[in-house]
Design an enzyme around this catalytic site. Structure first.
Site, PDB file in Angstrom:
ATOM      1  N   HIS A  52      19.546  17.349  31.319  1.00 33.02           N
ATOM      2  CA  HIS A  52      18.882  17.980  29.826  1.00 33.02           C
ATOM      3  C   HIS A  52      17.539  17.528  29.627  1.00 33.02           C
ATOM      4  O   HIS A  52      16.643  17.760  29.537  1.00 33.02           O
ATOM      5  CB  HIS A  52      20.207  17.312  28.879  1.00 33.02           C
ATOM      6  CG  HIS A  52      19.836  17.369  27.372  1.00 33.02           C
ATOM      7  ND1 HIS A  52      20.188  17.686  26.222  1.00 33.02           N
ATOM      8  CD2 HIS A  52      18.741  16.600  26.776  1.00 33.02           C
ATOM      9  CE1 HIS A  52      20.260  17.375  25.593  1.00 33.02           C
ATOM     10  NE2 HIS A  52      19.210  17.103  25.509  1.00 33.02           N
ATOM     11  N   GLU A  53      17.607  16.254  30.249  1.00 34.79           N
ATOM     12  CA  GLU A  53      16.055  15.429  30.015  1.00 34.79           C
ATOM     13  C   GLU A  53      15.460  16.469  31.130  1.00 34.79           C
ATOM     14  O   GLU A  53      13.790  16.259  30.872  1.00 34.79           O
ATOM     15  CB  GLU A  53      15.767  13.610  30.327  1.00 34.79           C
ATOM     16  CG  GLU A  53      16.574  13.187  29.842  1.00 34.79           C
ATOM     17  CD  GLU A  53      16.576  12.614  28.408  1.00 34.79           C
ATOM     18  OE1 GLU A  53      15.422  13.850  27.799  1.00 34.79           O
ATOM     19  OE2 GLU A  53      17.899  13.212  27.958  1.00 34.79           O
ATOM     20  N   GLU A  91      14.355  20.769  21.835  1.00 36.26           N
ATOM     21  CA  GLU A  91      16.167  20.782  22.226  1.00 36.26           C
ATOM     22  C   GLU A  91      16.781  21.660  22.877  1.00 36.26           C
ATOM     23  O   GLU A  91      17.444  22.119  23.281  1.00 36.26           O
ATOM     24  CB  GLU A  91      16.761  20.511  20.711  1.00 36.26           C
ATOM     25  CG  GLU A  91      18.236  19.535  20.854  1.00 36.26           C
ATOM     26  CD  GLU A  91      18.267  18.016  21.831  1.00 36.26           C
ATOM     27  OE1 GLU A  91      16.656  17.658  22.033  1.00 36.26           O
ATOM     28  OE2 GLU A  91      19.026  17.626  22.341  1.00 36.26           O
ATOM     29  N   HIS A  99      14.058  19.116  28.816  1.00 36.85           N
ATOM     30  CA  HIS A  99      12.669  18.892  27.930  1.00 36.85           C
ATOM     31  C   HIS A  99      11.387  18.808  28.750  1.00 36.85           C
ATOM     32  O   HIS A  99      10.359  19.124  28.191  1.00 36.85           O
ATOM     33  CB  HIS A  99      12.967  17.644  27.569  1.00 36.85           C
ATOM     34  CG  HIS A  99      13.982  17.735  25.995  1.00 36.85           C
ATOM     35  ND1 HIS A  99      13.603  18.146  24.886  1.00 36.85           N
ATOM     36  CD2 HIS A  99      15.324  16.360  26.176  1.00 36.85           C
ATOM     37  CE1 HIS A  99      14.842  17.698  24.494  1.00 36.85           C
ATOM     38  NE2 HIS A  99      15.800  16.731  24.841  1.00 36.85           N
TER      39      HIS A  99
HETATM   40 ZN    ZN Z   1      17.412  16.274  24.002  1.00 33.53          ZN
END
Ligand code: ZN
Length: 509
Positions: free
Chosen positions: A268-269, A298, A272
């Site tokens: 997830h990160e 997001e 980003h």
């Molecule tokens: Zn996030």
């Protein structure tokens, strides 16, 4: 006399200096959350205070006022570069938001937030909403007054939304969220009736931490996160933080008895980080050198974590490798069982632990509560009860206490009203972008199955990342996908994925 050219250059230099303060602040934030010695924190917060005050003062200074005023004069404005025009608009928006708030009131608000934060921690620990209530009442009252100073169009809540998701409105969200809700709730009910649920207990078996760390680094390498431009550290709540274009750090949390939570947090990160690492060079040193909005950011993390990282194709390739890191845990577990387990659906109290299908419901509920608060349709003191009723209505469960209900998130204690919708928008954007990407990148499933991510990353970089904040999220979405926000993409993604996982028959909808 200042000439035209030098005024523009001076302005950009001034803004660049502000961004340097921001980089320092981000570095301090990262340090505090990853490994700063506890005893140094008190002195450190003084430094953070000085740096933020400096940056804040620069954004509403006489000098900033002069830049905004003089560069906005028509003859000068027309000669500015497109980037300077956008930086100017950004600076002006920030200036207007801050300058309209009476200084004493703003200072009192900052104090109220700090008190509310402490009260929230205590309230959460004791699971007692009454402790937090008077503080939350204060913060809501402040935000209502601020909205009246700022002004708004249509709905007062629009003023809050616009700060996180520029251009987004209540009318638009109501339409999109109600369509989403109308599809997700029945789908969830159908899933809840299925008897053959994925077995998930093996996911919670012990996975040695040292091995998990190796695994995370393996995946970072596979996905192409350049450790020459970042780091992976441990923290309580995982995050990604951009320091500069060539230094975007990520953090994760390892859990010996729940390896997948940490692994998906890292992916997830990483999503980003990819965003921040690919913004165009000419936006460096400006406030445009970041994601278009909280929701668009997001969308990038969710695309990698959920839509790629939890896909069948992804594990087609990686499951045998995963099992080699901790063989005992996966003995007798077939690839497909693993795929079903990491995508299993269950209504749960806590938003951040929710699965892909129920997560948007947690967010929509918070949005509806906030909207009602700022339209004077709901009192802060009613929140705990309303929360529990809505949980029952949307997810069919009632929290046993405030800690697992209304007190679970920190956002309200920090005065962050209007932020929650970004989380659901992230999903909606991701599904819509994914649909276009699938049409434009050839053999995408095949590539994922072969773990070849280059063309996916390139597509995301060229179509989304490079623009930074040059485009508002609505415009960006329209330019990339050819249509405004459309919830049908997320709906059909969820219906297809979960019908297959739970063996549901197609409905005639
Ligand atoms: Zn996030």
């Amino acid at each position: 006399m200042t000439t035209m050219r030098s005024l523009e250059t001076d302005f950009l230099q001034y803004v660049r200096e502000m961004m340097h303060y921001q980089e320092v602040l981000h570095l301090l934030f990262w340090d505090v959350r990853t490994g700063a010695p506890k005893k140094g924190l008190e002195l450190r917060s003084e430094v953070i205070g000085t740096m933020s005050a400096k940056k804040f003062a620069m954004s509403i200074s006489m000098e900033m006022n002069r830049y905004i005023h003089e560069l906005s004069q028509t003859d000068r404005y027309e000669k500015l570069s497109p980037i300077t025009k956008k930086v100017l608009a950004h600076a002006k928006k920030e200036y207007d938001l801050l300058i309209r708030l009476p200084a004493e009131e703003y200072t009192a608000y900052e104090v109220a937030k700090a008190n509310a934060s402490r009260a929230w921690e205590e309230a959460k620990q004791k699971s007692d909403y009454a402790i937090f209530l008077p503080h939350l009442e204060k913060l809501v009252a402040y935000s209502k007054r601020f909205i009246s100073y700022w002004g708004y169009q249509g709905n007062p809540y629009n003023a809050l939304l616009d700060q996180y998701e520029p251009g987004m409105t209540v009318d638009h969200l109501d339409e999109v969220f109600s369509k989403l809700k109308a599809k997700i709730i029945p789908l969830l009910h159908r899933i809840q009736e299925v008897e053959d649920k994925p077995a998930t207990s093996f996911l919670y078996k012990e996975f040695p931490l040292a091995k998990q760390k190796e695994l995370h680094h393996f995946f970072l390498q596979e996905l192409g996160y350049d450790l020459g431009k970042g780091r992976l550290d441990e923290t309580i709540h995982p995050f990604a933080i951009p320091l500069n274009r060539n230094d975007v750090r990520i953090t994760t949390k390892y859990n010996e008895n729940h390896f997948s939570a940490g692994l998906f947090a890292t992916i997830h990160e990483c999503g980003h980080a990819f965003y921040e690492l690919n913004i165009a060079d000419d936006l460096l040193g400006t406030p445009l050198c970041e994601g278009a909005s909280a929701g668009m950011h997001e969308s990038q993390s969710l695309l990698w974590e959920k839509m790629i990282g939890r896909s069948k194709e992804f594990w087609q390739h990686y499951y045998p490798i995963l099992t080699s890191y901790n063989e005992d845990q996966f003995k007798g577990i077939e690839r497909d069982q693993f795929y079903r387990a990491i995508n299993s659906v269950s209504a749960s109290f806590i938003r951040i632990e929710a699965d892909e299908l129920t997560y948007p419901l947690h967010v929509i509920m918070r949005y509806e509560i906030e909207k009602a608060l700022f339209n004077n349709e709901l009192e802060v003191r009613e929140l705990s009860d309303v929360w529990n009723q809505m949980m029952q209505e949307y997810l069919g469960i009632t929290p046993p206490d405030d800690k697992s209900g209304v007190l679970q998130d920190m956002h309200w204690s920090a005065g962050m009203f209007g932020y929650f919708p970004s989380y659901a928008l992230g999903y909606l954007y991701a599904a819509q972008l994914r649909n276009t990407m699938r049409n434009e990148v050839k053999d995408i499933d095949n590539l994922t199955e072969k773990a070849e991510f280059t063309s996916i990353k390139q597509w995301l970089a060229e179509n989304i990342h490079v623009y930074g904040k040059m485009k508002d999220p609505n415009q960006l979405l329209l330019d990339v996908t050819g249509e405004p926000l459309n919830p049908d993409y997320l709906i059909s993604y969820l219906e297809n994925k979960y019908s297959e996982i739970y063996g549901l028959k197609a409905t005639s909808s």
